[in-house]
Design a protein around this motif. Structure first.
Motif, PDB file in Angstrom:
ATOM      1  N   MET A  71       0.850  -1.199   0.000  1.00 21.72           N
ATOM      2  CA  MET A  71       0.000   0.000   0.000  1.00 21.72           C
ATOM      3  C   MET A  71       0.879   1.239   0.000  1.00 21.72           C
ATOM      4  SD  MET A  71      -3.090   1.089   2.571  1.00 21.72           S
ATOM      5  CE  MET A  71      -4.145  -0.242   2.053  1.00 21.72           C
ATOM      6  N   ASP A  72       0.563   2.157  -0.904  1.00 19.21           N
ATOM      7  CA  ASP A  72       1.300   3.426  -0.970  1.00 19.21           C
ATOM      8  C   ASP A  72       0.402   4.412  -1.698  1.00 19.21           C
ATOM      9  OD1 ASP A  72       4.647   4.014  -0.741  1.00 19.21           O
ATOM     10  OD2 ASP A  72       3.446   5.492  -1.830  1.00 19.21           O
ATOM     11  N   PHE A  73       0.572   5.716  -1.407  1.00 12.75           N
ATOM     12  CA  PHE A  73      -0.267   6.683  -2.124  1.00 12.75           C
ATOM     13  C   PHE A  73       0.471   7.404  -3.236  1.00 12.75           C
ATOM     14  CE2 PHE A  73       0.081  10.254   1.385  1.00 12.75           C
ATOM     15  CZ  PHE A  73       1.442  10.357   1.165  1.00 12.75           C
ATOM     16  N   LEU A 100      -3.321   6.266   6.165  1.00 19.22           N
ATOM     17  CA  LEU A 100      -3.904   6.985   7.311  1.00 19.22           C
ATOM     18  C   LEU A 100      -5.420   7.097   7.189  1.00 19.22           C
ATOM     19  CD1 LEU A 100      -1.264   9.826   7.761  1.00 19.22           C
ATOM     20  CD2 LEU A 100      -1.554   7.751   9.132  1.00 19.22           C
ATOM     21  N   ARG A 101      -5.944   6.796   6.000  1.00 20.92           N
ATOM     22  CA  ARG A 101      -7.400   6.904   5.775  1.00 20.92           C
ATOM     23  C   ARG A 101      -8.027   5.553   5.394  1.00 20.92           C
ATOM     24  NH1 ARG A 101      -6.182  10.833   7.642  1.00 20.92           N
ATOM     25  NH2 ARG A 101      -5.361  12.731   6.747  1.00 20.92           N
ATOM     26  N   ALA A 102      -7.230   4.626   4.911  1.00 22.87           N
ATOM     27  CA  ALA A 102      -7.773   3.382   4.342  1.00 22.87           C
ATOM     28  C   ALA A 102      -8.434   2.536   5.420  1.00 22.87           C
ATOM     29  CB  ALA A 102      -6.650   2.584   3.689  1.00 22.87           C
ATOM     30  N   LEU A 130      -4.243   4.473  13.537  1.00 21.49           N
ATOM     31  CA  LEU A 130      -3.600   3.538  12.601  1.00 21.49           C
ATOM     32  C   LEU A 130      -3.322   2.202  13.299  1.00 21.49           C
ATOM     33  CD1 LEU A 130      -2.195   2.906   9.889  1.00 21.49           C
ATOM     34  CD2 LEU A 130      -0.119   3.939  10.825  1.00 21.49           C
ATOM     35  N   TYR A 131      -2.788   2.243  14.519  1.00 18.27           N
ATOM     36  CA  TYR A 131      -2.442   0.988  15.209  1.00 18.27           C
ATOM     37  C   TYR A 131      -3.695   0.168  15.534  1.00 18.27           C
ATOM     38  CZ  TYR A 131       2.277   2.885  15.641  1.00 18.27           C
ATOM     39  OH  TYR A 131       3.519   3.391  15.360  1.00 18.27           O
ATOM     40  N   ARG A 132      -4.818   0.861  15.812  1.00 16.39           N
ATOM     41  CA  ARG A 132      -6.063   0.127  16.059  1.00 16.39           C
ATOM     42  C   ARG A 132      -6.526  -0.587  14.786  1.00 16.39           C
ATOM     43  NH1 ARG A 132      -7.315   4.126  19.940  1.00 16.39           N
ATOM     44  NH2 ARG A 132      -8.005   5.563  18.313  1.00 16.39           N
ATOM     45  N   ARG A 133      -6.422   0.112  13.646  1.00 19.20           N
ATOM     46  CA  ARG A 133      -6.847  -0.515  12.377  1.00 19.20           C
ATOM     47  C   ARG A 133      -5.907  -1.670  12.015  1.00 19.20           C
ATOM     48  NH1 ARG A 133      -6.327   3.097   8.347  1.00 19.20           N
ATOM     49  NH2 ARG A 133      -5.437   4.677   9.692  1.00 19.20           N
ATOM     50  N   ILE A 134      -4.601  -1.498  12.314  1.00 17.35           N
ATOM     51  CA  ILE A 134      -3.651  -2.587  12.038  1.00 17.35           C
ATOM     52  C   ILE A 134      -3.995  -3.800  12.914  1.00 17.35           C
ATOM     53  CG2 ILE A 134      -1.239  -3.312  12.310  1.00 17.35           C
ATOM     54  CD1 ILE A 134      -0.412  -0.457  11.499  1.00 17.35           C
TER      55      ILE A 134
END
Ligand SMILES: C[S@@+](CC[C@H](N)C(=O)[O-])C[C@H]1O[C@@H](n2cnc3c(N)ncnc32)[C@H](O)[C@@H]1O
Length: 226
Positions: A71-73, A100-102, A130-134
């Motif tokens: 993943m990269d923007f 940061l948004r995905a 971010l860490y919560r989504r990870i």
């Protein structure tokens, strides 16, 4: 940040050992060691801020039945990643998204990794989110491991770290180039200290957190699910 990475010469990120980072190859190798404990035969990985695929390539080489999502923007970086990884047909996919948004798929990856990218987050709130989504996109016993620039624990130690990095860079680069590296660093990067990362990871639900390596203002920190 996105605009700069779209302008950068992507080739510069595909050298085996980018000179502007001390012990780059050794650090990436150790990061890969850190995720190896509980992997199945055919692990799935997510590489955040994958750039031209330096870390993804090493994962695909080390784990021959693995699959990596990069993943990269920056389309510029991802275009080069497709070239770098062309020999790993069917074992990778490239996703052009802002990490940061995905939203990441639930319970999908055996490890989430990142090298020199997460420090673009701003403030504890963005890192925690971010860490919560990870944490949520990891399989049971999953692991997150990150090699990145970190802030010193206080301004004095931070100065020691940054001066050490400057001394290191001065072996390879002109004063003008070093000034440019530091100017990008000051305007684009907002790293947390290691203790802040470990608190954010623990609050995000990681059971074990640790620092595996540190050199000046660079470190590998990680968290796993028991
Ligand atoms: C310094 S490069 C590192 C690339 C690679 N991980 C490596 O070690 O060579 C940072 C990369 O992170 C990407 N990046 C930075 N912030 C990002 C974000 N919020 N979402 C997606 N990609 C991001 C940039 O486009 C760039 O390709």
């Amino acid at each position: 940040v996105k605009a700069r990475f779209n302008r950068e010469v992507a080739h510069a990120y595909s050298q085996d050992d980018p000179l502007w980072l001390p012990e780059y190859s050794e650090a990436l190798s150790l990061l890969i060691d850190s995720i190896g404990a509980n992997l199945p035969q055919d692990p799935r990985f997510l590489d955040l801020g994958a750039g031209t695929g330096n870390l993804s390539r090493r994962l695909l080489e080390r784990f021959p039945a693995s699959h990596v999502t990069l993943m990269d923007f920056s389309e510029n970086m991802l275009r080069e990643a497709r070239n770098v990884l062309s020999g790993f047909h069917g074992r990778h996919e490239v996703v052009n998204q802002d990490f940061l948004r995905a939203s990441f798929p639930n319970s999908t990856y055996h490890a989430v990794v990142s090298s020199f990218a997460i420090h673009h987050a701003r403030g504890v709130g963005e890192y925690s989110d971010l860490y919560r989504r990870i944490r949520q996109c990891l399989e049971p016993k999953g692991v997150f491991s990150c090699c990145d620039v970190v802030e010193g624990g206080n301004p004095h130690w931070n100065r020691i770290n940054e001066n050490g990095w400057k001394d290191y860079l001065s072996k390879y680069f002109s004063d003008e180039k070093i000034e440019k590296v530091f100017s990008n660093y000051r305007s684009e990067d907002s790293p947390l200290s290691l203790s802040e990362h470990l608190v954010c990871l623990t609050e995000a639900g990681f059971d074990h957190v640790d620092v595996l390596w540190k050199k000046l203002n660079f470190a590998i920190y990680c968290g796993n699910i028991a």
